[in-house]
Design an enzyme around this catalytic site. Structure first.
Site, PDB file in Angstrom:
ATOM      1  CE  LYS A 267      -3.946 -28.241  27.621  1.00 44.14           C
ATOM      2  NZ  LYS A 267      -4.278 -27.935  29.176  1.00 44.14           N
TER       3      LYS A 267
ATOM      4  CG  ASP B 144      -8.086 -25.857  32.969  1.00 44.78           C
ATOM      5  OD1 ASP B 144      -8.326 -25.877  31.837  1.00 44.78           O
ATOM      6  OD2 ASP B 144      -8.746 -26.216  33.914  1.00 44.78           O
TER       7      ASP B 144
ATOM      8  CD  GLN C 275      -9.003 -33.003  27.511  1.00 45.67           C
ATOM      9  OE1 GLN C 275      -8.454 -33.759  26.506  1.00 45.67           O
ATOM     10  NE2 GLN C 275      -9.767 -32.089  27.203  1.00 45.67           N
TER      11      GLN C 275
ATOM     12  N   GLY D 201     -10.867 -26.037  27.170  1.00 44.45           N
ATOM     13  CA  GLY D 201     -11.251 -24.744  27.141  1.00 44.45           C
ATOM     14  C   GLY D 201      -9.733 -23.788  27.026  1.00 44.45           C
ATOM     15  CG  HIS D 202      -7.004 -24.866  24.975  1.00 46.06           C
ATOM     16  ND1 HIS D 202      -6.325 -25.633  23.925  1.00 46.06           N
ATOM     17  CD2 HIS D 202      -7.070 -25.860  25.947  1.00 46.06           C
ATOM     18  CE1 HIS D 202      -6.346 -26.915  24.367  1.00 46.06           C
ATOM     19  NE2 HIS D 202      -6.751 -27.008  25.750  1.00 46.06           N
TER      20      HIS D 202
END
Ligand code: GDP
Ligand code: IMO
Ligand code: MG
Length: 425
Positions: A15, A12, A223, A39-40
């Site tokens: 990225k 988080d 990650q 989750g981007h």
């Protein structure tokens, strides 16, 4: 110029935003590991997108996006993500989204095992995203997994899936868990397979031929380095190599083809899930949560927050070979009068420059802090390095010194435009 973008902390870091910013000058964007545990977030032209399996490059027209062999794919989640993006006006076709035939498949059974394992661990739980990531990678290592190529032929798929469900149910019964309903699994995978089939291909020649033809490839890490199964805070890690090496094994591209490695970091530190976090600080956590920041993009869980951890970042920069850092969320520190940076860990009589391996030793570590003055002003509308307050620039430079890797850009807000290039001299 092929660039690899890696999370340098516990995920988080931002990225998605960095990838989105760099995609403008890229031709191909590839994911190499992880799954829908990622989750981007990308905010582009006022619109917010959260991507889980699909590379963030999908938001730019005319780019080829690849989900590599090292990714674990839940076919139903992937179909839902395609629909979510189409609803937002994003064009997705086999021309701009390719899925590796060798990527492993996350089955509903894997999610059930993930949840059951977490429950069995009680207060020792990892705090997984319950997306079935660990059990799927375990099956890959045990050589019993299904791969996306198994989705290619519906007749064959039904046969292999039925066989796999049977053995998985035998395992579940042995563990004292209820059997999964074979029909539910079969229906879900068969339906999703129909949608995904045209996208499944051998992506390895595609990506290597693009490189050979002089195209620019961007690799999107998922990650963060400290969640890496080898280098992270084991066992409080994910089940893939989130570090630079994972990019090569997960995409079929040789290390010699990677020209630049960027480590994405927050201007502070966050972590979701359990595990050591030496610089964790409730005061900064309450402050950031009060601003509505630092809630998980996948689970909505409040993220644990703390100061910059130079020990973690120094280690991360070393085993990833970062050429530069992309710092995000610098604006998160706008109202902090005294900013702390951890330069080392005190463990009993020892001062550690790098993290320990053993959980019991992590528990003994205390942060050694250096305090620098904050800038106490809103930087979100700054557009150049020169415009940033002097204390802010000093923080960024000191951060780079402690980590041993220069900061090449800073983020002053979540939007695509809110990225400032930092002079590297
Ligand atoms: P990822 O998983 O590394 O892509 O990061 P996430 O999307 O899970 O979390 C990063 C969060 O920080 C998201 O809410 C982003 O919109 C936000 N973000 C990224 N860069 C910046 C920045 O420079 N400033 C602010 N205010 N938010 C940012
Ligand atoms: P992005 O790509 C933050 C964490 C989980 C848990 C551990 C293991 O958005 O940065 P898993 O479900 O992978 O078995 O969970 O890893 N985790 C993440 N934390 N960002 C992520 O992805 C994460 N993906 C997994 O919270 O601690
Ligand atoms: Mg995330």
């Amino acid at each position: 110029m092929n660039t690899l973008v890696i999370g340098s902390q516990w995920g988080d870091e931002g990225k998605g935003k960095v990838i989105d910013f760099l995609t403008e000058t890229a031709d191909v964007v590839a994911r190499s590991q992880g799954g829908s545990n990622a989750g981007h977030t990308v905010i582009a032209k006022g619109q917010k997108y959260v991507l889980h399996l699909i590379p963030s490059g999908i938001l730019w027209e005319g780019k080829v996006n690849i989900i590599g062999n090292g990714v674990v794919i839940n076919p139903t989640s992937l179909v839902e993500e395609i629909e979510y993006l189409r609803d937002k006006g994003v064009t997705i076709s086999p021309a701009n989204l390719l899925i590796s035939d060798r990527a492993h498949v996350v089955l509903p059974i894997h999610k059930e095992i993930d949840a059951a394992q977490e429950e069995a661990l009680g207060d020792q739980k990892i705090g997984t995203t319950k997306q079935g990531i660990g059990p799927t990678y375990a099956d890959k290592a045990r050589r019993v997994g299904l791969r996306m190529i198994d989705l290619a032929d519906p007749v064959r798929l039904e046969k292999v899936l039925k066989a796999r469900i049977k053995t998985a149910n035998e395992e579940l019964v042995r563990l004292g868990w209820p059997e999964a309903d074979p029909k539910v699994t079969l229906d879900a995978v068969m339906t999703a397979a129909d949608v995904l089939r045209p996208h499944i291909t051998n992506t390895i020649p595609v990506i290597n031929n693009a490189i050979k033809a002089g195209k620019t490839v961007l690799f999107e890490g998922a990650q963060g380095a400290m969640l890496d199964i080898d280098f992270g805070t084991y066992p409080f890690v994910t089940s893939s190599n989130t570090s630079a090496g994972g990019c090569c094994t997960g995409s079929g591209v040789a290390p010699t083809r990677i020209d630049k490695i960027i480590g994405v970091c927050k201007a502070y530190t966050t972590r979701v899930g359990e595990g050591p976090f030496v610089t964790e600080d409730d005061e900064i956590g309450d402050y950031l949560h009060g601003l509505g920041r630092e809630f998980g993009a996948t689970t909505g869980r409040p993220r644990r927050c703390g100061w910059t951890d130079g020990v973690v970042l120094r280690f991360s920069a070393m085993f990833n070979g970062f050429d530069e850092m992309a710092m995000t969320n610098l604006d998160g520190l706008d109202e902090i009068e005294n900013i702390k940076i951890c330069t080392g860990y005190r463990m009993g009589d020892e001062v550690l420059e790098y993290p320990p391996a053993l959980m019991e030793d992590w528990a003994k570590c205390e942060p050694i802090y250096e305090t620098v003055p904050g800038w106490m002003q809103d930087i979100s509308s700054c557009t150049t390095w020169e415009e940033l307050p002097e204390n802010c620039k000093a923080y960024v430079k000191r951060f780079g010194e402690i980590v041993g890797c220069p900061v090449g850009s800073v983020g002053v807000g979540p939007d695509r435009e809110q990225t400032i290039t930092v002079p590297l001299n």
